[in-house]
Design a protein around this motif. Structure first.
Motif, PDB file in Angstrom:
ATOM      1  N   ARG A   1       0.331  -1.342  -0.326  1.00 51.36           N
ATOM      2  CA  ARG A   1      -0.419   0.338  -0.297  1.00 51.36           C
ATOM      3  C   ARG A   1       0.939   1.732  -0.006  1.00 51.36           C
ATOM      4  O   ARG A   1       0.710   2.707  -0.737  1.00 51.36           O
TER       5      ARG A   1
ATOM      6  N   ASN B   1       1.661   2.367  -3.428  1.00 54.57           N
ATOM      7  CA  ASN B   1       0.945   2.956  -4.157  1.00 54.57           C
ATOM      8  C   ASN B   1       0.513   4.580  -3.581  1.00 54.57           C
ATOM      9  O   ASN B   1      -0.568   5.184  -3.637  1.00 54.57           O
TER      10      ASN B   1
ATOM     11  N   LEU C   1      -0.825   4.684  -0.551  1.00 51.92           N
ATOM     12  CA  LEU C   1      -2.370   4.146  -0.132  1.00 51.92           C
ATOM     13  C   LEU C   1      -2.117   4.774   1.602  1.00 51.92           C
ATOM     14  O   LEU C   1      -2.969   4.821   2.627  1.00 51.92           O
TER      15      LEU C   1
ATOM     16  N   ARG D   1       0.407   6.794  -9.652  1.00 48.76           N
ATOM     17  CA  ARG D   1      -0.941   5.600  -9.195  1.00 48.76           C
ATOM     18  C   ARG D   1      -1.134   5.219 -10.794  1.00 48.76           C
ATOM     19  O   ARG D   1      -1.005   3.445 -10.886  1.00 48.76           O
ATOM     20  N   LEU D   2      -0.598   6.038 -11.970  1.00 46.50           N
ATOM     21  CA  LEU D   2      -0.604   5.305 -13.125  1.00 46.50           C
ATOM     22  C   LEU D   2       0.316   4.377 -13.118  1.00 46.50           C
ATOM     23  O   LEU D   2      -0.266   3.613 -14.492  1.00 46.50           O
TER      24      LEU D   2
ATOM     25  N   MET E   1      -3.236  -1.508  -9.217  1.00 48.50           N
ATOM     26  CA  MET E   1      -3.361  -2.700  -7.649  1.00 48.50           C
ATOM     27  C   MET E   1      -4.893  -3.762  -7.564  1.00 48.50           C
ATOM     28  O   MET E   1      -5.490  -2.806  -8.350  1.00 48.50           O
TER      29      MET E   1
ATOM     30  N   PHE F   1      -6.724  -5.932  -5.257  1.00 51.70           N
ATOM     31  CA  PHE F   1      -7.258  -6.050  -3.688  1.00 51.70           C
ATOM     32  C   PHE F   1      -8.509  -6.472  -3.574  1.00 51.70           C
ATOM     33  O   PHE F   1      -8.190  -7.806  -3.998  1.00 51.70           O
TER      34      PHE F   1
ATOM     35  N   ASN G   1     -12.961  -4.371  -4.709  1.00 53.39           N
ATOM     36  CA  ASN G   1     -13.544  -3.699  -4.810  1.00 53.39           C
ATOM     37  C   ASN G   1     -13.621  -2.216  -6.310  1.00 53.39           C
ATOM     38  O   ASN G   1     -13.289  -1.924  -6.583  1.00 53.39           O
TER      39      ASN G   1
ATOM     40  N   ARG H   1      -8.906  -4.459 -14.953  1.00 52.85           N
ATOM     41  CA  ARG H   1      -9.497  -2.735 -14.987  1.00 52.85           C
ATOM     42  C   ARG H   1      -8.375  -2.220 -14.623  1.00 52.85           C
ATOM     43  O   ARG H   1      -7.735  -1.195 -14.929  1.00 52.85           O
ATOM     44  N   ALA H   2      -7.581  -2.715 -13.548  1.00 55.21           N
ATOM     45  CA  ALA H   2      -6.032  -2.518 -12.927  1.00 55.21           C
ATOM     46  C   ALA H   2      -5.411  -2.353 -14.587  1.00 55.21           C
ATOM     47  O   ALA H   2      -4.216  -1.257 -15.101  1.00 55.21           O
TER      48      ALA H   2
END
Lengths: 228, 241
Positions: free
Chosen positions: B46, B49, B51, B77-78, B82, B84, B88, B150-151
């Protein structure tokens, strides 16, 4: 109870109704406009309460706490008579503004809690995709909050509709004001206030119906609200 | 190198989750992170990123430094995808929109271009027939594969997997690990926090064993898993193997 008595009563009540119904559009107009202002204020201040900027957050919190802590009637007097001394405010504008600002504070709390109710994992997922706070709010959080916010926010509209009766005090001729005029003119307090009450009830009950439709419309797919 | 962590300290109140951790990851390397729960594995990921905030040390990813002010944070972050444990996925969007959204909003791609990329990636993770489905209509394994797509759609240079299979029913773990293996074979740089020792053995170039916020031992899988040097590593492996 004779037949004529009953006929008399019905004719009195229908006269009252006829008289009152001509002002009901003012009640609707005032509450709808006030609620529109409240939605705007509520959304803006609800979001600002979660700002990372401390003074901004504090300011938004102050708005909510101050307005919530003051009776609406006092707010109406303050805006119409108080501010009215400085800027020339039409009683309609003053009334709508007062109710709108008041309900904005309640809605701000509803929006804030609606935003905070969304799982933090949603923020993290959005952020990990490179989205900014604003983009996350706009595309991920708010669309999901709507569903949570609709029932309590609709509740506030019903309350707002009822509280719009308070603006009668500054001479805005809406439903309650008309009721006062009628009852003092004809001394028909019982019939008049019964009729006023029934009209408010019809308005609020039809709102409740409408809310149910809206709730279905905004049901987020996957939370089961749309399924029986 | 793609990732460079130097003497990173991450604290939550009085708890030190990462205690002077240094780590470099090369391009194309697959690093698996193992260790007992609460050891700091997830925190490590984390932090990469942003986070979690770090209190000391430095982190650089692709030459971009994660600073305290989080100045370039969106740029970083691009570069980092990530995945999870809890997937999410965005429940109000269908599968395609889940994969499309950030491409359009963040990368500025047109809907057509985003959809083309999403469709390709969803095909790759075997979910082309689920494009119109909503997350609640998918199994855990399918959700996680959407999350991976998605990532990947953001073209990250590094993929972080935070216990990606821990919330899955046993029969669904395989399908997700399969996608991860494929990704590793394609040369993606990956940091994988996992309890799947078998996966680590097969795919990892290097395994890190973390305990109490420190990297206790690190090495190639065959070495670390078969003949761990450290007593703590041995104890942990004895429990999980």
């Amino acid at each position: 109870m004779t037949m004529t008595w009953l006929v008399d009563q019905i004719s009195i009540v229908s006269k009252v109704f006829y008289y009152l119904i001509q002002t009901v559009h003012w009640t609707i107009l005032i509450s709808v406009l006030a609620y529109a202002i409240a939605l705007l204020f509520g959304l803006v201040f609800g979001i600002l309460r979660l700002s990372l900027n401390r003074p901004v957050r504090w300011l938004a919190g102050a708005y909510v706490n101050v307005i919530r802590g003051v009776p609406l009637l006092v707010l109406i007097f303050f805006i119409y008579f108080g501010l009215g001394k400085i800027v020339n405010l039409d009683r309609f504008v003053a009334g709508v503004l007062a109710v709108g600002i008041c309900y904005g504070a309640y809605l701000a709390e509803i929006f804030r809690s609606g935003i905070q109710a969304i799982d933090y994992g949603q923020h993290e997922a959005a952020m990990s995709l490179g989205m900014t706070r604003w983009q996350t709010l706009r595309h991920i959080i708010l669309p999901q909050s709507v569903r949570i916010v609709v029932p309590p926010a609709a509740n506030e509209f019903i309350a707002c509709l009822k509280d719009s009766s308070l603006v009668s005090i500054i001479g805005l001729r809406e439903l309650t004001r008309a009721g006062r005029e009628y009852s003092s003119q004809y001394f028909l307090d019982f019939h008049t206030w019964l009729a006023v009450g029934i009209i408010y009830l019809i308005l609020t009950l039809s709102m409740t119906r409408l809310v149910r439709v809206i709730e279905r419309r905004f049901a987020v797919h996957g939370y089961g609200a749309e399924k029986k | 190198m793609i990732i460079e962590m130097k003497e990173v300290v991450c604290r939550f109140g009085s708890l030190t989750a990462l205690d002077h951790v240094s780590l470099t990851v090369e391009k194309g390397e697959v690093v698996c992170v193992i260790g007992p729960s609460g050891s700091g594995k997830s925190t490590l990921l984390r932090c990469l990123n942003a986070l979690e905030d770090i209190q000391e040390g430095s982190i650089e990813i692709e030459g971009l430094r994660i600073d305290r002010q989080h100045k370039d944070i969106h740029k970083i972050r691009l570069e980092v995808g990530m995945v999870f444990q809890q997937f999410n996925l965005f429940p109000h969007l269908n599968v395609l929109a889940n994969v499309n959204l950030a491409q359009m909003v963040v990368r500025g791609r047109s809907r057509e271009e985003a959809t083309r990329i999403s469709t390709e990636l969803l095909g790759k993770v075997g979910l082309i027939d689920k494009i119109e489905s909503f997350p609640n209509q998918l199994s855990g394994g399918q959700k996680q594969r959407v999350a991976i797509a998605r990532a990947l759609a953001m073209n990250p240079k590094v993929m972080l997997f935070d216990e990606a299979t821990s919330a899955l029913d046993p029969e669904m773990i395989g399908e997700v690990l399969e996608v991860m293996k494929q990704l590793a074979h394609e040369g993606m740089t990956m940091l994988v926090v996992t309890h799947e020792i078998g996966f680590a053995r097969e795919v990892a170039h290097r395994i890190l064993f973390i305990e109490d916020g420190k990297i206790v031992e690190s090495g190639p899988p065959q070495e670390l898993l078969s003949s761990p040097k450290n007593q703590r590593t041995r104890e942990f492996l004895a429990k999980v193997l």
